[in-house]
Design a protein around this motif. Structure first.
Motif, mmCIF file in Angstrom:
data_model
loop_
_atom_site.group_PDB
_atom_site.id
_atom_site.type_symbol
_atom_site.label_atom_id
_atom_site.label_comp_id
_atom_site.label_asym_id
_atom_site.label_seq_id
_atom_site.Cartn_x
_atom_site.Cartn_y
_atom_site.Cartn_z
ATOM 1 N N SER A 30 0.814 -1.216 0.000
ATOM 2 C CA SER A 30 0.000 0.000 0.000
ATOM 3 C C SER A 30 0.844 1.261 0.000
ATOM 4 C CB SER A 30 -0.936 0.011 1.207
ATOM 5 O OG SER A 30 -0.180 0.058 2.400
ATOM 6 N N SER A 31 2.109 1.172 0.435
ATOM 7 C CA SER A 31 2.932 2.378 0.502
ATOM 8 C C SER A 31 3.275 2.920 -0.871
ATOM 9 C CB SER A 31 4.215 2.115 1.299
ATOM 10 O OG SER A 31 5.043 1.217 0.597
ATOM 11 N N SER A 32 3.224 2.091 -1.909
ATOM 12 C CA SER A 32 3.510 2.583 -3.248
ATOM 13 C C SER A 32 2.236 2.891 -4.020
ATOM 14 C CB SER A 32 4.336 1.549 -4.018
ATOM 15 O OG SER A 32 3.588 0.365 -4.167
ATOM 16 N N GLY A 33 1.086 2.620 -3.432
ATOM 17 C CA GLY A 33 -0.160 2.782 -4.153
ATOM 18 C C GLY A 33 -0.799 4.144 -4.040
ATOM 19 N N ASP A 34 -0.627 4.822 -2.953
ATOM 20 C CA ASP A 34 -1.312 6.088 -2.732
ATOM 21 C C ASP A 34 -0.344 7.242 -2.972
ATOM 22 O OD1 ASP A 34 -2.847 8.217 -1.953
ATOM 23 O OD2 ASP A 34 -3.424 7.366 -0.041
ATOM 24 N N LEU A 35 -0.415 7.807 -4.160
ATOM 25 C CA LEU A 35 0.501 8.871 -4.554
ATOM 26 C C LEU A 35 0.352 10.100 -3.660
ATOM 27 C CD1 LEU A 35 2.648 9.329 -6.702
ATOM 28 C CD2 LEU A 35 0.895 10.314 -8.159
ATOM 29 N N ALA A 36 -0.875 10.449 -3.301
ATOM 30 C CA ALA A 36 -1.095 11.617 -2.454
ATOM 31 C C ALA A 36 -0.471 11.426 -1.072
ATOM 32 C CB ALA A 36 -2.587 11.910 -2.329
ATOM 33 N N LEU A 37 -0.592 10.225 -0.518
ATOM 34 C CA LEU A 37 0.007 9.934 0.788
ATOM 35 C C LEU A 37 1.528 10.026 0.705
ATOM 36 C CD1 LEU A 37 -0.145 8.971 3.736
ATOM 37 C CD2 LEU A 37 -0.124 6.636 2.853
ATOM 38 N N PHE B 20 6.570 13.037 1.696
ATOM 39 C CA PHE B 20 7.736 13.706 1.115
ATOM 40 C C PHE B 20 7.814 15.152 1.602
ATOM 41 C CE2 PHE B 20 9.467 16.321 -2.363
ATOM 42 C CZ PHE B 20 10.761 15.813 -2.402
ATOM 43 N N ILE B 21 6.691 15.842 1.586
ATOM 44 C CA ILE B 21 6.654 17.228 2.062
ATOM 45 C C ILE B 21 7.031 17.280 3.542
ATOM 46 C CG2 ILE B 21 5.114 19.185 2.527
ATOM 47 C CD1 ILE B 21 3.624 18.333 -0.112
ATOM 48 N N GLU B 22 6.489 16.343 4.318
ATOM 49 C CA GLU B 22 6.824 16.269 5.746
ATOM 50 C C GLU B 22 8.320 16.047 5.949
ATOM 51 O OE1 GLU B 22 6.058 13.367 9.587
ATOM 52 O OE2 GLU B 22 4.778 13.141 7.834
ATOM 53 N N ASP C 155 6.844 25.360 1.642
ATOM 54 C CA ASP C 155 5.456 25.810 1.519
ATOM 55 C C ASP C 155 5.039 25.928 0.056
ATOM 56 O OD1 ASP C 155 5.222 25.978 4.286
ATOM 57 O OD2 ASP C 155 5.899 28.050 4.324
ATOM 58 N N ALA C 156 5.741 26.762 -0.714
ATOM 59 C CA ALA C 156 5.383 26.975 -2.113
ATOM 60 C C ALA C 156 5.564 25.684 -2.914
ATOM 61 C CB ALA C 156 6.214 28.104 -2.719
ATOM 62 N N SER C 157 6.674 25.010 -2.702
ATOM 63 C CA SER C 157 6.908 23.767 -3.434
ATOM 64 C C SER C 157 5.851 22.721 -3.090
ATOM 65 C CB SER C 157 8.306 23.225 -3.128
ATOM 66 O OG SER C 157 9.286 24.090 -3.643
ATOM 67 N N GLY C 158 5.446 22.692 -1.836
ATOM 68 C CA GLY C 158 4.379 21.775 -1.430
ATOM 69 C C GLY C 158 3.074 22.093 -2.143
ATOM 70 N N ARG C 159 2.774 23.382 -2.275
ATOM 71 C CA ARG C 159 1.552 23.777 -3.002
ATOM 72 C C ARG C 159 1.636 23.359 -4.466
ATOM 73 N NH1 ARG C 159 2.276 28.444 -0.086
ATOM 74 N NH2 ARG C 159 3.092 29.543 -1.903
ATOM 75 N N HIS C 160 2.806 23.559 -5.083
ATOM 76 C CA HIS C 160 2.974 23.181 -6.489
ATOM 77 C C HIS C 160 2.810 21.671 -6.659
ATOM 78 C CE1 HIS C 160 4.155 27.247 -6.943
ATOM 79 N NE2 HIS C 160 5.435 27.093 -6.654
ATOM 80 N N LEU C 161 3.387 20.918 -5.755
ATOM 81 C CA LEU C 161 3.287 19.462 -5.826
ATOM 82 C C LEU C 161 1.844 19.012 -5.629
ATOM 83 C CD1 LEU C 161 4.489 16.672 -6.075
ATOM 84 C CD2 LEU C 161 5.193 16.829 -3.661
ATOM 85 N N ALA D 268 9.635 21.296 -8.163
ATOM 86 C CA ALA D 268 8.908 20.699 -7.039
ATOM 87 C C ALA D 268 8.427 19.297 -7.393
ATOM 88 C CB ALA D 268 7.728 21.588 -6.645
ATOM 89 N N VAL D 269 7.872 19.145 -8.589
ATOM 90 C CA VAL D 269 7.371 17.837 -9.028
ATOM 91 C C VAL D 269 8.536 16.883 -9.274
ATOM 92 C CG1 VAL D 269 6.104 16.637 -10.855
ATOM 93 C CG2 VAL D 269 5.255 18.813 -9.960
ATOM 94 N N SER D 270 9.582 17.391 -9.879
ATOM 95 C CA SER D 270 10.742 16.569 -10.198
ATOM 96 C C SER D 270 11.421 16.041 -8.928
ATOM 97 C CB SER D 270 11.738 17.374 -11.024
ATOM 98 O OG SER D 270 12.868 16.625 -11.315
ATOM 99 N N ALA D 271 11.539 16.895 -7.916
ATOM 100 C CA ALA D 271 12.154 16.460 -6.653
ATOM 101 C C ALA D 271 11.362 15.319 -6.039
ATOM 102 C CB ALA D 271 12.247 17.630 -5.679
ATOM 103 N N PHE D 272 10.036 15.408 -6.104
ATOM 104 C CA PHE D 272 9.187 14.339 -5.581
ATOM 105 C C PHE D 272 9.357 13.055 -6.396
ATOM 106 C CE2 PHE D 272 4.971 12.203 -5.903
ATOM 107 C CZ PHE D 272 4.990 11.603 -4.660
ATOM 108 N N GLN D 273 9.373 13.183 -7.705
ATOM 109 C CA GLN D 273 9.500 11.996 -8.556
ATOM 110 C C GLN D 273 10.866 11.324 -8.360
ATOM 111 O OE1 GLN D 273 8.444 13.756 -12.343
ATOM 112 N NE2 GLN D 273 6.467 12.740 -12.262
#
Length: 108
Positions: free
Chosen positions: A27-34, A39-41, A51-57, A101-106
């Motif tokens: 389940s840890s790989s299934g919920d992208l929003a979680l 990641f933001i945390e 803050d801003a990067s979290g909003r963009h993501l 912001a998106v790239s760092a998460f990916q």
């Protein structure tokens, strides 16, 4: 958050705390929003405001969810191009901030 850089000991302790409660299993790989929220945390625990990067993501994730993307494995080049086209109103410098912001998460 703090204005001073974290010491190596503080970074290590924050990482230990973060990974101690990290979800595991299928389940840890299934919920992208979680995963994005985790990641933001993590970024914030390491002393970044994020803050801003979290909003963009989060905005990217809302777009992806509207396309039916729920897991990281569902992300596609076509979806990323559709997102890029939806952000055509941004100046190039602003676009780069959103993309970073998106790239760092990916990459995470």
């Amino acid at each position: 958050m703090t204005d001073r850089p974290l010491s190596p000991t503080e970074v290590t302790e924050r990482l230990r705390q973060y990974f101690a409660v990290l979800p595991t299993g299928p389940s840890s790989s299934g919920d992208l929003a979680l995963l994005a929220e985790r990641f933001i945390e993590l970024k914030q625990r390491l002393g970044q405001r994020y803050d801003a990067s979290g909003r963009h993501l989060r905005r990217f994730l809302r777009f992806a969810e509207a396309l039916g993307v729920r897991a990281a494995t569902d992300l596609s080049a076509e979806g990323m191009l559709a997102w890029a086209a939806s952000r055509a109103d941004l100046l190039p410098s602003s676009w780069m901030v959103h993309l970073q912001a998106v790239s760092a998460f990916q990459d995470h």
